[in-house]
Write a protein that holds these residues in place. Sequence first.
Motif, PDB file in Angstrom:
ATOM      1  N   GLU A  99       0.831  -1.211   0.000  1.00  0.00           N
ATOM      2  CA  GLU A  99       0.000   0.000   0.000  1.00  0.00           C
ATOM      3  C   GLU A  99       0.864   1.259   0.000  1.00  0.00           C
ATOM      4  O   GLU A  99       0.586   2.209  -0.719  1.00  0.00           O
ATOM      5  CB  GLU A  99      -0.934   0.012   1.215  1.00  0.00           C
ATOM      6  CG  GLU A  99      -2.056  -0.986   1.123  1.00  0.00           C
ATOM      7  CD  GLU A  99      -3.083  -0.591   0.084  1.00  0.00           C
ATOM      8  OE1 GLU A  99      -3.420   0.613  -0.008  1.00  0.00           O
ATOM      9  OE2 GLU A  99      -3.532  -1.486  -0.649  1.00  0.00           O
ATOM     10  N   ARG A 100       1.907   1.273   0.819  1.00  0.00           N
ATOM     11  CA  ARG A 100       2.801   2.445   0.878  1.00  0.00           C
ATOM     12  C   ARG A 100       3.524   2.643  -0.449  1.00  0.00           C
ATOM     13  O   ARG A 100       3.708   3.753  -0.900  1.00  0.00           O
ATOM     14  CB  ARG A 100       3.832   2.302   2.000  1.00  0.00           C
ATOM     15  CG  ARG A 100       3.244   2.233   3.379  1.00  0.00           C
ATOM     16  CD  ARG A 100       2.501   3.530   3.696  1.00  0.00           C
ATOM     17  NE  ARG A 100       1.702   3.388   4.885  1.00  0.00           N
ATOM     18  CZ  ARG A 100       0.388   3.182   4.900  1.00  0.00           C
ATOM     19  NH1 ARG A 100      -0.274   3.081   3.793  1.00  0.00           N
ATOM     20  NH2 ARG A 100      -0.274   3.089   6.023  1.00  0.00           N
ATOM     21  N   ARG A 101       3.963   1.534  -1.062  1.00  0.00           N
ATOM     22  CA  ARG A 101       4.657   1.619  -2.348  1.00  0.00           C
ATOM     23  C   ARG A 101       3.728   2.192  -3.417  1.00  0.00           C
ATOM     24  O   ARG A 101       4.129   3.047  -4.214  1.00  0.00           O
ATOM     25  CB  ARG A 101       5.147   0.233  -2.756  1.00  0.00           C
ATOM     26  CG  ARG A 101       6.092   0.247  -3.913  1.00  0.00           C
ATOM     27  CD  ARG A 101       6.614  -1.126  -4.228  1.00  0.00           C
ATOM     28  NE  ARG A 101       7.414  -1.623  -3.112  1.00  0.00           N
ATOM     29  CZ  ARG A 101       7.526  -2.902  -2.783  1.00  0.00           C
ATOM     30  NH1 ARG A 101       6.878  -3.822  -3.472  1.00  0.00           N
ATOM     31  NH2 ARG A 101       8.282  -3.281  -1.788  1.00  0.00           N
ATOM     32  N   GLU A 102       2.490   1.735  -3.446  1.00  0.00           N
ATOM     33  CA  GLU A 102       1.512   2.255  -4.399  1.00  0.00           C
ATOM     34  C   GLU A 102       1.252   3.736  -4.162  1.00  0.00           C
ATOM     35  O   GLU A 102       1.156   4.517  -5.103  1.00  0.00           O
ATOM     36  CB  GLU A 102       0.197   1.475  -4.296  1.00  0.00           C
ATOM     37  CG  GLU A 102       0.169   0.213  -5.082  1.00  0.00           C
ATOM     38  CD  GLU A 102       0.284   0.465  -6.570  1.00  0.00           C
ATOM     39  OE1 GLU A 102      -0.444   1.322  -7.118  1.00  0.00           O
ATOM     40  OE2 GLU A 102       1.134  -0.181  -7.197  1.00  0.00           O
ATOM     41  N   GLU A 103       1.121   4.108  -2.908  1.00  0.00           N
ATOM     42  CA  GLU A 103       0.879   5.503  -2.567  1.00  0.00           C
ATOM     43  C   GLU A 103       2.042   6.390  -3.027  1.00  0.00           C
ATOM     44  O   GLU A 103       1.840   7.458  -3.593  1.00  0.00           O
ATOM     45  CB  GLU A 103       0.700   5.623  -1.052  1.00  0.00           C
ATOM     46  CG  GLU A 103       0.285   6.984  -0.574  1.00  0.00           C
ATOM     47  CD  GLU A 103       0.094   6.981   0.927  1.00  0.00           C
ATOM     48  OE1 GLU A 103       0.635   7.894   1.579  1.00  0.00           O
ATOM     49  OE2 GLU A 103      -0.579   6.060   1.435  1.00  0.00           O
ATOM     50  N   ARG A 104       3.264   5.929  -2.815  1.00  0.00           N
ATOM     51  CA  ARG A 104       4.451   6.676  -3.237  1.00  0.00           C
ATOM     52  C   ARG A 104       4.504   6.786  -4.758  1.00  0.00           C
ATOM     53  O   ARG A 104       4.836   7.833  -5.305  1.00  0.00           O
ATOM     54  CB  ARG A 104       5.697   5.977  -2.701  1.00  0.00           C
ATOM     55  CG  ARG A 104       6.921   6.814  -2.727  1.00  0.00           C
ATOM     56  CD  ARG A 104       8.094   6.167  -2.041  1.00  0.00           C
ATOM     57  NE  ARG A 104       7.990   4.716  -2.016  1.00  0.00           N
ATOM     58  CZ  ARG A 104       8.419   3.948  -1.036  1.00  0.00           C
ATOM     59  NH1 ARG A 104       8.988   4.475   0.016  1.00  0.00           N
ATOM     60  NH2 ARG A 104       8.290   2.637  -1.085  1.00  0.00           N
ATOM     61  N   ARG A 105       4.154   5.702  -5.457  1.00  0.00           N
ATOM     62  CA  ARG A 105       4.144   5.717  -6.921  1.00  0.00           C
ATOM     63  C   ARG A 105       3.108   6.708  -7.447  1.00  0.00           C
ATOM     64  O   ARG A 105       3.370   7.467  -8.379  1.00  0.00           O
ATOM     65  CB  ARG A 105       3.841   4.313  -7.454  1.00  0.00           C
ATOM     66  CG  ARG A 105       4.004   4.193  -8.968  1.00  0.00           C
ATOM     67  CD  ARG A 105       3.610   2.823  -9.464  1.00  0.00           C
ATOM     68  NE  ARG A 105       2.228   2.460  -9.194  1.00  0.00           N
ATOM     69  CZ  ARG A 105       1.168   2.896  -9.875  1.00  0.00           C
ATOM     70  NH1 ARG A 105       1.326   3.726 -10.868  1.00  0.00           N
ATOM     71  NH2 ARG A 105      -0.047   2.507  -9.557  1.00  0.00           N
ATOM     72  N   ARG A 106       1.932   6.740  -6.818  1.00  0.00           N
ATOM     73  CA  ARG A 106       0.896   7.694  -7.240  1.00  0.00           C
ATOM     74  C   ARG A 106       1.328   9.128  -7.022  1.00  0.00           C
ATOM     75  O   ARG A 106       1.065   9.996  -7.851  1.00  0.00           O
ATOM     76  CB  ARG A 106      -0.403   7.416  -6.477  1.00  0.00           C
ATOM     77  CG  ARG A 106      -1.207   6.294  -7.096  1.00  0.00           C
ATOM     78  CD  ARG A 106      -2.546   6.123  -6.424  1.00  0.00           C
ATOM     79  NE  ARG A 106      -2.494   4.806  -5.765  1.00  0.00           N
ATOM     80  CZ  ARG A 106      -2.764   4.569  -4.511  1.00  0.00           C
ATOM     81  NH1 ARG A 106      -3.148   5.533  -3.713  1.00  0.00           N
ATOM     82  NH2 ARG A 106      -2.682   3.360  -4.020  1.00  0.00           N
ATOM     83  N   ARG A 107       2.020   9.388  -5.891  1.00  0.00           N
ATOM     84  CA  ARG A 107       2.504  10.747  -5.633  1.00  0.00           C
ATOM     85  C   ARG A 107       3.536  11.180  -6.664  1.00  0.00           C
ATOM     86  O   ARG A 107       3.530  12.317  -7.119  1.00  0.00           O
ATOM     87  CB  ARG A 107       3.096  10.850  -4.224  1.00  0.00           C
ATOM     88  CG  ARG A 107       2.055  11.247  -3.206  1.00  0.00           C
ATOM     89  CD  ARG A 107       2.697  11.620  -1.898  1.00  0.00           C
ATOM     90  NE  ARG A 107       2.531  10.471  -0.999  1.00  0.00           N
ATOM     91  CZ  ARG A 107       3.463   9.951  -0.232  1.00  0.00           C
ATOM     92  NH1 ARG A 107       4.653  10.476  -0.197  1.00  0.00           N
ATOM     93  NH2 ARG A 107       3.214   8.920   0.531  1.00  0.00           N
ATOM     94  N   LYS A 108       4.434  10.275  -7.048  1.00  0.00           N
ATOM     95  CA  LYS A 108       5.447  10.594  -8.054  1.00  0.00           C
ATOM     96  C   LYS A 108       4.799  10.903  -9.399  1.00  0.00           C
ATOM     97  O   LYS A 108       5.203  11.833 -10.091  1.00  0.00           O
ATOM     98  CB  LYS A 108       6.430   9.440  -8.220  1.00  0.00           C
ATOM     99  CG  LYS A 108       7.565   9.460  -7.260  1.00  0.00           C
ATOM    100  CD  LYS A 108       8.562   8.382  -7.647  1.00  0.00           C
ATOM    101  CE  LYS A 108       9.790   8.471  -6.760  1.00  0.00           C
ATOM    102  NZ  LYS A 108      10.776   7.442  -7.107  1.00  0.00           N
ATOM    103  N   GLN A 109       3.802  10.112  -9.765  1.00  0.00           N
ATOM    104  CA  GLN A 109       3.119  10.360 -11.029  1.00  0.00           C
ATOM    105  C   GLN A 109       2.379  11.688 -11.000  1.00  0.00           C
ATOM    106  O   GLN A 109       2.349  12.407 -11.985  1.00  0.00           O
ATOM    107  CB  GLN A 109       2.148   9.230 -11.340  1.00  0.00           C
ATOM    108  CG  GLN A 109       2.829   7.972 -11.830  1.00  0.00           C
ATOM    109  CD  GLN A 109       1.825   6.880 -12.141  1.00  0.00           C
ATOM    110  OE1 GLN A 109       0.655   6.964 -11.779  1.00  0.00           O
ATOM    111  NE2 GLN A 109       2.301   5.832 -12.821  1.00  0.00           N
ATOM    112  N   GLN A 111       3.246  14.323  -9.327  1.00  0.00           N
ATOM    113  CA  GLN A 111       4.254  15.395  -9.420  1.00  0.00           C
ATOM    114  C   GLN A 111       4.749  15.556 -10.853  1.00  0.00           C
ATOM    115  O   GLN A 111       5.024  16.660 -11.288  1.00  0.00           O
ATOM    116  CB  GLN A 111       5.426  15.104  -8.501  1.00  0.00           C
ATOM    117  CG  GLN A 111       5.117  15.290  -7.049  1.00  0.00           C
ATOM    118  CD  GLN A 111       6.284  14.885  -6.153  1.00  0.00           C
ATOM    119  OE1 GLN A 111       7.269  14.336  -6.626  1.00  0.00           O
ATOM    120  NE2 GLN A 111       6.155  15.164  -4.862  1.00  0.00           N
TER     121      GLN A 111
END
Length: 114
Positions: A99-109, A111
């Motif tokens: 879940e944290r990895r997905e959340e981080r990936r969504r934030r990068k996208q 940005q």
Amino acid sequence: MEFGYVGLMCAERDYRPVGSRAPRFIKASRPLHLSWQVVIFLLGLAVVAGGVVLLPLPGPGWLVIFAGIGLWATEFPWAQRVLHWTKRKVLEWTHWVKERREERRRRKQAQRVR
């Protein structure tokens, strides 16, 4: 969705009833079964002790410890419960990391889009 539920749900899929998994002919004789339990306990203790030694060294210390508990779980209900609890917690942690990895990936996208 709560992480505890996911771990519980996955861990209970392959949950077996607690108790000895010794062969029937061993369980039939009380002295033989007791001897069997002593041997399993000592083997598990040796494996767990080896895992504890490996903890500060480079190597799979925790994996060896859990293998020893798995060996104990073939014979002792308390070890089966410990193994079941551990599996549930590992599944909860794995779900949390994903879940944290997905959340981080969504934030990068998000940005990159700006």
